[in-house]
Design a protein around this motif. Structure first.
Motif, PDB file in Angstrom:
ATOM      1  N   HIS A   1       0.872  -1.184   0.065  1.00 35.76           N
ATOM      2  CA  HIS A   1       0.130  -0.105   0.025  1.00 35.76           C
ATOM      3  C   HIS A   1       1.256   1.323  -0.125  1.00 35.76           C
ATOM      4  O   HIS A   1       1.910   1.234   0.581  1.00 35.76           O
ATOM      5  CB  HIS A   1      -0.858  -0.022   1.327  1.00 35.76           C
ATOM      6  CG  HIS A   1      -1.974   0.833   1.114  1.00 35.76           C
ATOM      7  ND1 HIS A   1      -2.965   1.049   0.095  1.00 35.76           N
ATOM      8  CD2 HIS A   1      -2.263   2.066   1.784  1.00 35.76           C
ATOM      9  CE1 HIS A   1      -3.751   1.929   0.472  1.00 35.76           C
ATOM     10  NE2 HIS A   1      -3.392   2.621   1.511  1.00 35.76           N
TER      11      HIS A   1
ATOM     12  N   THR B   1      -3.316   5.616   8.505  1.00 32.14           N
ATOM     13  CA  THR B   1      -2.547   4.598   7.698  1.00 32.14           C
ATOM     14  C   THR B   1      -1.795   3.620   9.094  1.00 32.14           C
ATOM     15  O   THR B   1      -1.590   2.513   8.750  1.00 32.14           O
ATOM     16  CB  THR B   1      -1.607   5.197   6.890  1.00 32.14           C
ATOM     17  OG1 THR B   1      -2.352   5.971   5.963  1.00 32.14           O
ATOM     18  CG2 THR B   1      -1.185   4.106   5.672  1.00 32.14           C
TER      19      THR B   1
ATOM     20  N   SER C   1      -4.090   1.509  10.684  1.00 31.68           N
ATOM     21  CA  SER C   1      -4.341   0.469   9.866  1.00 31.68           C
ATOM     22  C   SER C   1      -3.209  -0.522   9.519  1.00 31.68           C
ATOM     23  O   SER C   1      -3.362  -1.743   9.720  1.00 31.68           O
ATOM     24  CB  SER C   1      -4.639   0.899   8.031  1.00 31.68           C
ATOM     25  OG  SER C   1      -5.693   1.637   8.121  1.00 31.68           O
TER      26      SER C   1
ATOM     27  N   TYR D   1      -3.726  -4.376  10.917  1.00 32.73           N
ATOM     28  CA  TYR D   1      -3.445  -5.525   9.959  1.00 32.73           C
ATOM     29  C   TYR D   1      -2.690  -6.446  10.497  1.00 32.73           C
ATOM     30  O   TYR D   1      -2.877  -7.507  10.410  1.00 32.73           O
ATOM     31  CB  TYR D   1      -2.981  -5.009   8.668  1.00 32.73           C
ATOM     32  CG  TYR D   1      -3.263  -6.074   7.653  1.00 32.73           C
ATOM     33  CD1 TYR D   1      -4.408  -6.638   6.896  1.00 32.73           C
ATOM     34  CD2 TYR D   1      -1.849  -6.786   7.311  1.00 32.73           C
ATOM     35  CE1 TYR D   1      -4.368  -7.638   6.090  1.00 32.73           C
ATOM     36  CE2 TYR D   1      -2.033  -7.907   6.534  1.00 32.73           C
ATOM     37  CZ  TYR D   1      -3.096  -8.274   5.981  1.00 32.73           C
ATOM     38  OH  TYR D   1      -3.059  -9.448   5.085  1.00 32.73           O
TER      39      TYR D   1
ATOM     40  N   LYS E   1      -8.050  -6.766   1.622  1.00 29.13           N
ATOM     41  CA  LYS E   1      -9.070  -6.241   1.074  1.00 29.13           C
ATOM     42  C   LYS E   1      -9.788  -5.390   1.825  1.00 29.13           C
ATOM     43  O   LYS E   1     -10.328  -4.087   1.766  1.00 29.13           O
ATOM     44  CB  LYS E   1      -9.982  -7.199   0.298  1.00 29.13           C
ATOM     45  CG  LYS E   1     -10.783  -6.693  -0.838  1.00 29.13           C
ATOM     46  CD  LYS E   1     -11.385  -7.558  -1.681  1.00 29.13           C
ATOM     47  CE  LYS E   1     -12.840  -7.597  -1.894  1.00 29.13           C
ATOM     48  NZ  LYS E   1     -13.514  -8.672  -2.399  1.00 29.13           N
TER      49      LYS E   1
ATOM     50  N   PHE F   1      -8.974  -3.825   4.620  1.00 27.68           N
ATOM     51  CA  PHE F   1      -8.119  -2.627   4.999  1.00 27.68           C
ATOM     52  C   PHE F   1      -7.938  -1.848   3.603  1.00 27.68           C
ATOM     53  O   PHE F   1      -7.157  -0.984   3.710  1.00 27.68           O
ATOM     54  CB  PHE F   1      -6.704  -3.225   5.398  1.00 27.68           C
ATOM     55  CG  PHE F   1      -6.769  -3.480   6.961  1.00 27.68           C
ATOM     56  CD1 PHE F   1      -6.712  -2.768   8.015  1.00 27.68           C
ATOM     57  CD2 PHE F   1      -7.503  -4.751   7.386  1.00 27.68           C
ATOM     58  CE1 PHE F   1      -6.804  -2.963   9.129  1.00 27.68           C
ATOM     59  CE2 PHE F   1      -7.517  -5.112   8.603  1.00 27.68           C
ATOM     60  CZ  PHE F   1      -7.237  -4.039   9.694  1.00 27.68           C
ATOM     61  N   GLY F   2      -8.076  -2.222   2.307  1.00 27.62           N
ATOM     62  CA  GLY F   2      -8.035  -1.541   1.245  1.00 27.62           C
ATOM     63  C   GLY F   2      -6.347  -1.658   0.530  1.00 27.62           C
ATOM     64  O   GLY F   2      -6.095  -0.850   0.056  1.00 27.62           O
ATOM     65  N   PHE F   3      -5.724  -2.753   0.971  1.00 26.14           N
ATOM     66  CA  PHE F   3      -4.296  -2.946   0.633  1.00 26.14           C
ATOM     67  C   PHE F   3      -4.598  -3.779  -0.428  1.00 26.14           C
ATOM     68  O   PHE F   3      -5.294  -4.802  -0.729  1.00 26.14           O
ATOM     69  CB  PHE F   3      -3.608  -3.553   1.982  1.00 26.14           C
ATOM     70  CG  PHE F   3      -3.404  -3.053   3.216  1.00 26.14           C
ATOM     71  CD1 PHE F   3      -3.782  -1.573   3.218  1.00 26.14           C
ATOM     72  CD2 PHE F   3      -3.159  -3.321   4.278  1.00 26.14           C
ATOM     73  CE1 PHE F   3      -3.699  -1.000   4.495  1.00 26.14           C
ATOM     74  CE2 PHE F   3      -3.098  -2.959   5.423  1.00 26.14           C
ATOM     75  CZ  PHE F   3      -3.283  -1.598   5.656  1.00 26.14           C
ATOM     76  N   ASP F   4      -3.339  -3.871  -1.203  1.00 28.79           N
ATOM     77  CA  ASP F   4      -3.043  -4.807  -2.327  1.00 28.79           C
ATOM     78  C   ASP F   4      -2.523  -6.057  -1.993  1.00 28.79           C
ATOM     79  O   ASP F   4      -1.689  -6.007  -1.094  1.00 28.79           O
ATOM     80  CB  ASP F   4      -2.401  -4.003  -3.685  1.00 28.79           C
ATOM     81  CG  ASP F   4      -2.873  -3.092  -4.512  1.00 28.79           C
ATOM     82  OD1 ASP F   4      -4.016  -3.033  -4.466  1.00 28.79           O
ATOM     83  OD2 ASP F   4      -2.116  -2.137  -4.669  1.00 28.79           O
TER      84      ASP F   4
END
Ligand SMILES: [Zn+2]
Length: 476
Positions: free
Chosen positions: A188, A309, A312, A316, A377, A379-382
């Motif tokens: 991210h 961030t 997060s 995570y 996903k 957390f919106g991370f790749d």
């Protein structure tokens, strides 16, 4: 110091191999050498585009109707040397030393993993006095790095349903299954802002670590998870902004050390909270990883990541599963699934977490990977996956195993061979993936300290295992 007894063909061939450079990825010369040996002895041979070599030998008299057997070993070795060694792995022959019944190489790895297996197979292919079914000698490249040789092998070239993998390291035991797995990278972008304020540096040291396949069952501490847990606890008291977080060296090693630097609002209780966490974690690891040392020091912080961030990342890492997940009830002691949060790294512009997942069944691997990716996903991370390899699932019925157990007992005066499945990845899993009804066994002589300059081959065991292998073939 004794001289190596090269009157035995497999010893002589092993010595030949040590004169040819063959580190992983540098197998062309040794591959060509095997092709030449086959030509010299009028054996049919194929060298594929990966430099895998396949040599065919007809059945001996009376064995023509028997099902063919694949004899398999990998032709690459791990190049490791002592810091004071001037050995050049790209051109120098290894300097062999015989000491107290062991064969070693001066200052370097010996490459008995898997030169021992290669030498056995060549020796058997060249010996016209042995009794055996039709044989297919399969020599694969790059097992130690990518297993690309096994992945690229065309199964039409090795049409057989029985395979003996000779990459084992313990004479008295045989591997009956191995794990599948894959690596997952979570990334991210991050934005830093410059600052000048007093913060903290948290360090984890003293853990045992180990290979994520071989040692994950030991429930040792994971330095990345320990830092994440402490930061998570602190974040309930006051806002945390991360500056750095770095831990672990390899995705498939349990991380032993990690460092994080950060700032904290309302930090009056910071040290008290950290001390309590340390005590709790040390108590939890009392019997599995008792050397844990965690330090907290004040440090000047010059750049930080925004609050959201930072939180997060901490959440995570706190949530992502790691360590032992399942154990087998059927095969005692076998870990059937696990994760390893091997790497955490915050750079100037991104963060990257590396996890490896393993499972005794491909479905375990898929499920664990899905879990890790789904969490990313949320957390919106790749999340990206790579380096997948299939599991060698333990077969309840294996005539190859049964015959091996019987012959071993005969040869060793009633002693039973030990059988166990492992949580590491093996080439056997890849062959099994390509040909599900392949009946596989894995054996090898006693080799110690593999992948280190202390690697040594037990010469008496090298002799015994060869005799056993010949006897085994006679019974197949
Ligand atoms: Zn090996």
């Amino acid at each position: 110091m004794t001289i190596l007894d090269v009157s035995k063909s497999y010893v002589r061939i092993f010595e030949e191999l040590t004169k040819i450079p063959h580190g992983s990825g540098d197998e062309k010369q040794i591959s060509d050498y095997l092709v030449q040996v086959a030509h010299d002895h009028n054996l049919k041979v194929v060298q594929d585009s990966s430099n895998n070599v396949i040599i065919y030998k007809d059945a001996s008299l009376g064995y023509e109707s028997h099902e063919p057997v694949i004899l398999q070993a990998h032709i690459d070795m791990v190049n490791e040397k002592n810091s004071d060694s001037h050995h050049d792995f790209t051109k120098d022959p290894l300097e062999l030393v015989v000491e107290d019944g062991f064969l070693k190489a001066k200052g370097t790895t010996l490459g008995a993993d898997d030169g021992a297996g290669v030498a056995y197979i060549v020796s058997i292919l060249l010996d016209s006095n042995l009794k055996h079914p039709p044989l297919i000698g399969l020599f694969t490249v790059n097992e130690e790095a990518t297993m690309e040789g096994a992945f690229n092998i065309d199964m039409d070239l090795i049409k057989a349903k029985r395979l003996i993998n000779i990459d084992g390291e313990e004479e008295d035991s045989s591997i009956t299954g191995s794990a599948g797995g894959m690596d997952i990278t979570i990334t991210h972008p991050i934005h830093r802002q410059n600052t000048q304020q007093e913060g903290y540096c948290l360090k984890v040291r003293g853990l045992l670590g180990g290979h994520s396949g071989a040692e994950i069952h030991a429930e040792r501490g994971n330095s990345n998870k320990i830092i994440a847990r402490i930061l998570h606890t602190l974040s309930k008291e006051g806002t945390i902004q991360l500056s750095t977080f770095k831990g672990g060296l390899k995705i498939n090693a349990i991380p032993r050390e990690a460092d994080a630097t950060f700032t904290m609002k309302n930090d009056a209780k910071c040290r008290e909270i950290v001390d309590k966490c340390i005590q709790e974690i040390q108590k939890e690891l009392e019997f599995t990883d008792s050397g844990l040392v965690v330090t907290l020091e004040k440090q000047n912080i010059e750049s930080i990541i925004d609050e959201k961030t930072s939180q997060s990342i901490i959440d995570y890492l706190y949530l992502v599963p790691t360590g032992l997940r399942h154990k087998s009830d059927h095969l005692q002691g076998l870990t059937t699934s696990s994760e390893n949060l091997g790497i955490v790294d915050l750079t100037d512009t991104t963060f990257e977490f590396g996890l490896s997942v393993r499972g005794a069944l491909d479905s375990y691997v898929q499920d664990l990977a899905d879990e890790v990716q789904t969490l990313a996903k949320v957390f919106g991370f790749d999340a990206t996956t790579e380096n997948w390899y299939p599991a060698w699932d333990y077969m309840d019925k294996s005539p190859m195993r049964d015959t091996m157990a019987k012959v071993y007992k005969e040869v060793h005066n009633g002693k039973e061979i030990q059988m166990y499945a492992v949580h590491g990845g093996l080439e056997c899993g890849i062959f099994k993936g390509k040909c599900p009804d392949l009946d596989i066994v894995a054996i090898g002589p006693n080799i110690y300290d593999v992948h280190t300059p202390d690697e040594k081959l037990d010469l008496a065991s090298f002799d015994r295992t060869y005799s056993f292998l010949c006897k085994y073939l006679e019974n197949l």
